[in-house]
Design a protein around this motif. Structure first.
Motif, mmCIF file in Angstrom:
data_model
loop_
_atom_site.group_PDB
_atom_site.id
_atom_site.type_symbol
_atom_site.label_atom_id
_atom_site.label_comp_id
_atom_site.label_asym_id
_atom_site.label_seq_id
_atom_site.Cartn_x
_atom_site.Cartn_y
_atom_site.Cartn_z
ATOM 1 N N SER A 83 0.809 -1.224 0.000
ATOM 2 C CA SER A 83 0.000 0.000 0.000
ATOM 3 C C SER A 83 0.844 1.277 0.000
ATOM 4 N N THR A 84 2.125 1.165 0.345
ATOM 5 C CA THR A 84 3.017 2.328 0.328
ATOM 6 C C THR A 84 3.862 2.235 -0.937
ATOM 7 N N PRO A 85 3.736 3.206 -1.851
ATOM 8 C CA PRO A 85 4.403 3.072 -3.143
ATOM 9 C C PRO A 85 5.936 3.136 -3.104
ATOM 10 N N GLU A 86 6.526 3.990 -2.288
ATOM 11 C CA GLU A 86 7.976 4.159 -2.309
ATOM 12 C C GLU A 86 8.662 3.206 -1.339
ATOM 13 N N TRP A 87 9.582 2.391 -1.854
ATOM 14 C CA TRP A 87 10.272 1.420 -1.006
ATOM 15 C C TRP A 87 11.026 2.105 0.126
ATOM 16 N N SER A 88 11.570 3.279 -0.112
ATOM 17 C CA SER A 88 12.383 3.959 0.899
ATOM 18 C C SER A 88 11.558 4.435 2.094
ATOM 19 N N LYS A 89 10.248 4.498 1.939
ATOM 20 C CA LYS A 89 9.378 4.913 3.036
ATOM 21 C C LYS A 89 8.929 3.715 3.888
ATOM 22 N N LYS A 90 9.413 2.516 3.538
ATOM 23 C CA LYS A 90 9.009 1.296 4.234
ATOM 24 C C LYS A 90 10.162 0.647 4.992
ATOM 25 N N LEU A 91 11.268 1.343 5.152
ATOM 26 C CA LEU A 91 12.460 0.745 5.750
ATOM 27 C C LEU A 91 12.287 0.388 7.225
ATOM 28 N N SER A 92 11.223 0.881 7.865
ATOM 29 C CA SER A 92 10.969 0.510 9.259
ATOM 30 C C SER A 92 10.618 -0.976 9.385
ATOM 31 N N HIS A 93 10.273 -1.620 8.278
ATOM 32 C CA HIS A 93 10.003 -3.055 8.296
ATOM 33 C C HIS A 93 11.301 -3.867 8.338
ATOM 34 N N ILE A 94 12.424 -3.171 8.153
ATOM 35 C CA ILE A 94 13.743 -3.800 8.168
ATOM 36 C C ILE A 94 14.529 -3.378 9.404
ATOM 37 N N SER A 95 14.419 -2.094 9.760
ATOM 38 C CA SER A 95 15.199 -1.542 10.867
ATOM 39 C C SER A 95 14.367 -0.516 11.628
ATOM 40 N N GLN A 96 14.450 -0.564 12.949
ATOM 41 C CA GLN A 96 13.761 0.429 13.775
ATOM 42 C C GLN A 96 14.640 1.654 14.017
ATOM 43 N N ASP A 97 15.875 1.609 13.602
ATOM 44 C CA ASP A 97 16.845 2.690 13.773
ATOM 45 C C ASP A 97 16.699 3.682 12.611
#
Length: 160
Positions: A83-97
């Motif tokens: 649902s979020t188009p830009e991959w860079s806006k989803k990096l919280s699914h990889i890192s909480q930092d």
């Protein structure tokens, strides 16, 4: 099924244009990367996994890693959060930092593009610490997505 049945051959048809717009085709053995994996996604994970696990990876691989990281992130994040188009806006699914999210974005975004002559002719600003960053990425990915991470390790390390 006999042992000989398990040793099947696989081939790739390579087509290219040669002189005067003539086509030329050849039959070649299927590359191991295509034979071993059903998807490029697992192949990209294996490259990242092996790079992070190598105590002293070669410099040439360090130059390729940003492209591999970006492909992996785009695929994982695209399916994980469509649902979020830009991959860079989803990096919280990889890192909480949040700071490390910026590092990952810089490596994957800037490292996979040489948009101007100055960048094309200079060393990337992250190349001295990219190995540590990829190790940290793998550690954080394993911590946040343990089931998926372990499944990818199993798929990437099983013998074909």
């Amino acid at each position: 099924m006999t042992e000989d049945d398990k040793k099947s051959s696989a081939y790739l048809i390579s087509c290219k244009v040669i002189e005067n717009d003539q086509n030329e085709s050849s039959l070649m053995d299927l590359p191991v990367s295509l034979r071993k994996y059903k998807s490029e996604y697992v192949y990209c994970f294996e490259i990242l996994y092996n790079y992070a696990s190598n105590p002293s990876p070669d410099y040439e691989m360090s130059l390729l890693i940003p492209n591999v990281l970006r492909k992996f992130l785009e695929a994982f994040l695209g399916f994980y959060d469509p649902s979020t188009p830009e991959w860079s806006k989803k990096l919280s699914h990889i890192s909480q930092d949040a700071q490390f999210q910026k590092v990952l974005n810089k490596i994957a975004d800037e490292g996979s593009h040489l948009q101007d002559l100055e960048r094309a002719l200079s060393r990337p600003p992250y190349d001295s610490h990219i190995h540590d960053d990829i190790k940290k990425f793998m550690d954080q990915f394993r911590a946040i997505q343990p089931i998926h991470y372990n499944s990818l390790v199993k798929a990437a390390t099983q013998k074909s």
